[in-house]
Scaffold this motif. Structure first.
Motif, PDB file in Angstrom:
ATOM      1  N   PRO A 228       0.818  -1.217   0.000  1.00  0.00           N
ATOM      2  CA  PRO A 228       0.000   0.000   0.000  1.00  0.00           C
ATOM      3  C   PRO A 228       0.849   1.264   0.000  1.00  0.00           C
ATOM      4  N   GLY A 229       2.080   1.191   0.524  1.00  0.00           N
ATOM      5  CA  GLY A 229       2.963   2.351   0.466  1.00  0.00           C
ATOM      6  C   GLY A 229       3.266   2.753  -0.965  1.00  0.00           C
ATOM      7  N   LEU A 230       3.525   1.760  -1.818  1.00  0.00           N
ATOM      8  CA  LEU A 230       3.755   2.046  -3.235  1.00  0.00           C
ATOM      9  C   LEU A 230       2.519   2.630  -3.897  1.00  0.00           C
ATOM     10  N   ILE A 231       1.355   2.074  -3.559  1.00  0.00           N
ATOM     11  CA  ILE A 231       0.097   2.541  -4.156  1.00  0.00           C
ATOM     12  C   ILE A 231      -0.191   3.978  -3.731  1.00  0.00           C
ATOM     13  N   VAL A 232      -0.007   4.255  -2.440  1.00  0.00           N
ATOM     14  CA  VAL A 232      -0.249   5.601  -1.928  1.00  0.00           C
ATOM     15  C   VAL A 232       0.678   6.609  -2.599  1.00  0.00           C
ATOM     16  N   SER A 233       1.954   6.271  -2.713  1.00  0.00           N
ATOM     17  CA  SER A 233       2.906   7.201  -3.333  1.00  0.00           C
ATOM     18  C   SER A 233       2.530   7.503  -4.771  1.00  0.00           C
ATOM     19  N   ALA A 234       2.096   6.477  -5.524  1.00  0.00           N
ATOM     20  CA  ALA A 234       1.693   6.691  -6.910  1.00  0.00           C
ATOM     21  C   ALA A 234       0.440   7.560  -7.006  1.00  0.00           C
ATOM     22  N   ALA A 235      -0.433   7.441  -6.003  1.00  0.00           N
ATOM     23  CA  ALA A 235      -1.707   8.168  -6.034  1.00  0.00           C
ATOM     24  C   ALA A 235      -1.554   9.652  -5.699  1.00  0.00           C
ATOM     25  N   ILE A 236      -0.589   9.984  -4.832  1.00  0.00           N
ATOM     26  CA  ILE A 236      -0.523  11.367  -4.334  1.00  0.00           C
ATOM     27  C   ILE A 236       0.629  12.178  -4.877  1.00  0.00           C
ATOM     28  N   VAL A 237       1.632  11.531  -5.492  1.00  0.00           N
ATOM     29  CA  VAL A 237       2.853  12.251  -5.842  1.00  0.00           C
ATOM     30  C   VAL A 237       2.603  13.393  -6.822  1.00  0.00           C
ATOM     31  N   ASP A 238       1.706  13.213  -7.779  1.00  0.00           N
ATOM     32  CA  ASP A 238       1.424  14.282  -8.744  1.00  0.00           C
ATOM     33  C   ASP A 238       0.273  15.173  -8.297  1.00  0.00           C
TER      34      ASP A 238
ATOM     35  N   LYS B 166       6.679  17.772  -2.371  1.00  0.00           N
ATOM     36  CA  LYS B 166       6.980  18.231  -1.023  1.00  0.00           C
ATOM     37  C   LYS B 166       5.851  17.920  -0.043  1.00  0.00           C
ATOM     38  N   LEU B 167       4.629  18.267  -0.403  1.00  0.00           N
ATOM     39  CA  LEU B 167       3.499  18.038   0.495  1.00  0.00           C
ATOM     40  C   LEU B 167       3.244  16.548   0.691  1.00  0.00           C
ATOM     41  N   SER B 168       3.463  15.746  -0.365  1.00  0.00           N
ATOM     42  CA  SER B 168       3.264  14.294  -0.258  1.00  0.00           C
ATOM     43  C   SER B 168       4.227  13.693   0.758  1.00  0.00           C
ATOM     44  N   MET B 169       5.510  14.053   0.640  1.00  0.00           N
ATOM     45  CA  MET B 169       6.504  13.504   1.568  1.00  0.00           C
ATOM     46  C   MET B 169       6.238  13.961   2.998  1.00  0.00           C
ATOM     47  N   SER B 170       5.999  15.246   3.190  1.00  0.00           N
ATOM     48  CA  SER B 170       5.792  15.779   4.537  1.00  0.00           C
ATOM     49  C   SER B 170       4.559  15.178   5.198  1.00  0.00           C
ATOM     50  N   SER B 171       3.469  15.074   4.450  1.00  0.00           N
ATOM     51  CA  SER B 171       2.241  14.539   5.020  1.00  0.00           C
ATOM     52  C   SER B 171       2.417  13.094   5.468  1.00  0.00           C
ATOM     53  N   MET B 172       3.159  12.302   4.686  1.00  0.00           N
ATOM     54  CA  MET B 172       3.408  10.918   5.063  1.00  0.00           C
ATOM     55  C   MET B 172       4.246  10.830   6.343  1.00  0.00           C
ATOM     56  N   LEU B 173       5.236  11.699   6.458  1.00  0.00           N
ATOM     57  CA  LEU B 173       6.085  11.685   7.655  1.00  0.00           C
ATOM     58  C   LEU B 173       5.322  12.141   8.891  1.00  0.00           C
ATOM     59  N   PHE B 174       4.484  13.174   8.751  1.00  0.00           N
ATOM     60  CA  PHE B 174       3.704  13.636   9.895  1.00  0.00           C
ATOM     61  C   PHE B 174       2.694  12.577  10.332  1.00  0.00           C
ATOM     62  N   LEU B 175       2.092  11.880   9.368  1.00  0.00           N
ATOM     63  CA  LEU B 175       1.196  10.772   9.713  1.00  0.00           C
ATOM     64  C   LEU B 175       1.957   9.663  10.435  1.00  0.00           C
ATOM     65  N   GLY B 176       3.188   9.411   9.977  1.00  0.00           N
ATOM     66  CA  GLY B 176       4.006   8.396  10.638  1.00  0.00           C
ATOM     67  C   GLY B 176       4.260   8.729  12.094  1.00  0.00           C
TER      68      GLY B 176
ATOM     69  N   CYS C 210       3.635   4.663   5.565  1.00  0.00           N
ATOM     70  CA  CYS C 210       4.005   6.078   5.452  1.00  0.00           C
ATOM     71  C   CYS C 210       5.453   6.257   5.018  1.00  0.00           C
ATOM     72  N   ILE C 211       6.377   5.556   5.668  1.00  0.00           N
ATOM     73  CA  ILE C 211       7.784   5.762   5.334  1.00  0.00           C
ATOM     74  C   ILE C 211       8.110   5.182   3.960  1.00  0.00           C
ATOM     75  N   SER C 212       7.449   4.090   3.564  1.00  0.00           N
ATOM     76  CA  SER C 212       7.669   3.534   2.230  1.00  0.00           C
ATOM     77  C   SER C 212       7.200   4.511   1.164  1.00  0.00           C
ATOM     78  N   ALA C 213       6.030   5.108   1.373  1.00  0.00           N
ATOM     79  CA  ALA C 213       5.513   6.086   0.420  1.00  0.00           C
ATOM     80  C   ALA C 213       6.418   7.302   0.342  1.00  0.00           C
ATOM     81  N   SER C 214       6.840   7.810   1.497  1.00  0.00           N
ATOM     82  CA  SER C 214       7.686   8.996   1.515  1.00  0.00           C
ATOM     83  C   SER C 214       9.040   8.738   0.871  1.00  0.00           C
ATOM     84  N   PHE C 215       9.633   7.580   1.152  1.00  0.00           N
ATOM     85  CA  PHE C 215      10.943   7.250   0.599  1.00  0.00           C
ATOM     86  C   PHE C 215      10.859   7.080  -0.920  1.00  0.00           C
TER      87      PHE C 215
END
Length: 500
Positions: free
Chosen positions: A355-365, A370-380, A412-417
């Motif tokens: 799901p980390g891969l799926i989430v990253s693909a869904a939100i990155v664009d 910047k907001l995608s990475m930060s939001s994932m880290l704050f959720l973590g 969260c960390i998989s998506a952010s990374f």
């Protein structure tokens, strides 16, 4: 097709475009994917081996943490060594020796007679794993530019497959056979690479870079025959030529090559006049126009590597720490390898990679880098907060909470990374892009070296609350640091000059 002295010519890019993604590329994907699986399995087994060896040999927490750190130190050495080998002797030579070193040292680790020999063998495994980007670049150099974005995501997914396979293997093997069998079986994917090595081909891009156009033509002819298509008419030449696809596709191709390979792979032979790496590139990274994003990128890479591998180690180490330091249940310590609940927990948290891969693909664009990475880290930060209180709970409650929290945190960390690896090559101009990403990746190894000191040593020393707080603090500060990057690259083309 371009004309050269009245004769029709074509480039490697045009040849790849003409043959598309066929049977040959599926073989290259499978072979490279096996390497990615092997790398993930060797990294994931650190969750199990350290604590099991510690119990069997009576190691201190510091000695246990060094088993993990030795791998990352080896990766730091291997990253540079295998890059030089693959540039000078070819991609095939590079990844053949990385598989040989990784598999051989991994198998020898299973027969280590003492702690010192185990450290040496695990260091050598890390040296082999440091050559992972060589196979990644080899794969991408066979793929037509318009398809590279899609297949790059597929290629990244093999890492998640490897983590899940290793967790499953540990669950099956460790309780009955122990850590030595796990080390031996985990080395098998590397030997599978050696088995199929004779039928692999050298990268035509590399051959053209070296001026070996006749050899490159033979490789392309074999590829076309396997794919049951024909090459463009004319003679193969080096250079970019006139491509039949959009400029955006070529920019995407360049981005992806630079993202996975910390070595410059030009499409024309390297000469003294067109070298752009070395000391000049390093000085540009730290020059007034790029120093801000360079320092921030190093900081965030180090932090996210620390967090990713730290969460992997925490899954097993928190259980051990709770048994030693729990307030309500002070039971006799059970051998770590016989705890079926541990392997179940690691297996569940490893599934969080998908799901980390799926989430990253869904939100990155949609949300931007910047907001995608930060939001994932704050959720973590939020998801691991309950781990601050697990020591006041019963063992069964604690195990359930650890599994749930770390599963969510791994997403969260998989998506952010993943997003960070997309963002990193986009913030640099072409002349220093590969050098910039390569240095950032090297700095990330130090995060891997440091994380056992917190995830292992502190938890075993009954400082679980402080260890979790440190991970929370690193997550939060990393998320804040991302906002200080000068720009978001979502929707922007790659630049040949420094962004204003």
């Amino acid at each position: 097709m371009p004309m050269n002295n009245g004769k029709t010519t074509y480039t490697v890019d045009e040849a790849l475009m003409s043959m598309g993604f066929g049977k040959f590329q599926f073989f290259v994907l499978s072979y490279s994917g096996m390497a990615k699986i092997s790398e993930a399995m060797e990294m994931m087994l650190l969750s199990f081996v350290g604590s099991s060896v510690q119990s069997e040999w009576g190691l201190s927490a510091h000695e246990e943490s060094l088993i993990t750190s030795a791998v990352f130190i080896g990766m730091l050495v291997g990253a540079y060594s295998w890059g030089l080998v693959s540039d000078n002797y070819g991609r095939r030579v590079g990844f053949n020796f990385t598989a040989l070193v990784t598999g051989g040292a991994g198998l020898l680790s299973a027969f280590a007679p003492n702690y010192l020999s185990l450290i040496v063998f695990r260091f050598m495994v890390g040296v082999g794993l440091g050559g992972g980007p060589v196979l990644g670049s080899w794969f991408l150099e066979f793929i037509p530019a318009p398809n590279r974005g899609t297949w790059m995501v597929v290629f990244s997914g093999f890492w998640a497959v490897g983590t899940i396979l290793e967790a499953s293997l540990a669950w099956l093997v460790m309780p009955g056979f122990g850590w030595r069998w796990l080390l031996a079986l985990s080395s098998l994917p590397s030997f599978a690479l050696l088995l199929f090595f004779p039928i692999t081909l050298e990268s035509p891009r590399y051959l053209c870079m070296k001026g070996r156009t006749n050899d490159a033509t033979q490789v392309l002819t074999t590829m076309a025959r396997v794919n049951q298509v024909s090459l463009p008419p004319g003679k193969l030449v080096t250079g970019t030529g006139t491509h039949n696809y959009k400029a955006d596709d070529y920019e995407e191709e360049e981005q992806e090559l630079d993202e996975l390979l910390p070595v410059i792979v030009p499409s024309e032979p390297i000469t003294d006049g067109n070298k752009i790496g070395g000391l000049n590139a390093i000085l540009k990274l730290l020059g007034p126009n790029l120093v801000r994003q360079t320092i921030l990128l190093w900081t965030v890479f180090l932090a996210q590597a620390f967090l990713y591998y730290g969460l992997v180690l925490l899954t097993s180490e928190l259980s051990s720490g709770n048994r030693d330091c729990g307030f309500e249940e002070r039971e006799e310590k059970v051998h770590h390898a016989s705890d079926a609940n541990l392997y179940k927990s690691v297996f569940i948290t490893s599934i969080g990679e998908l799901p980390g891969l799926i989430v990253s693909a869904a939100i990155v664009d949609k949300m931007g880098r910047k907001l995608s990475m930060s939001s994932m880290l704050f959720l973590g930060c939020i998801f691991i907060a309950p781990l601050l209180f697990t020591q006041t709970q019963t063992q069964s409650q604690s195990n359930a909470l650890i599994t749930a929290c770390l599963f969510a945190a791994r997403i969260c960390i998989s998506a952010s990374f993943t997003i960070l690896h997309i963002y990193a090559p986009e913030i640099y101009p072409t002349a220093v892009r590969a050098t910039g990403v390569g240095f950032a990746s090297s700095v990330a190894r130090f995060g891997g070296i440091l994380c056992p000191l917190v995830a292992v040593t502190m938890v075993h020393s009954c400082h679980q609350t402080l260890a979790i707080f440190i991970f929370q603090l690193v997550m939060f500060l990393s998320g804040v640091a991302i906002f200080f990057f000068p720009f978001d690259t979502s929707g922007r083309k790659l630049s040949d000059h420094v962004y204003a």
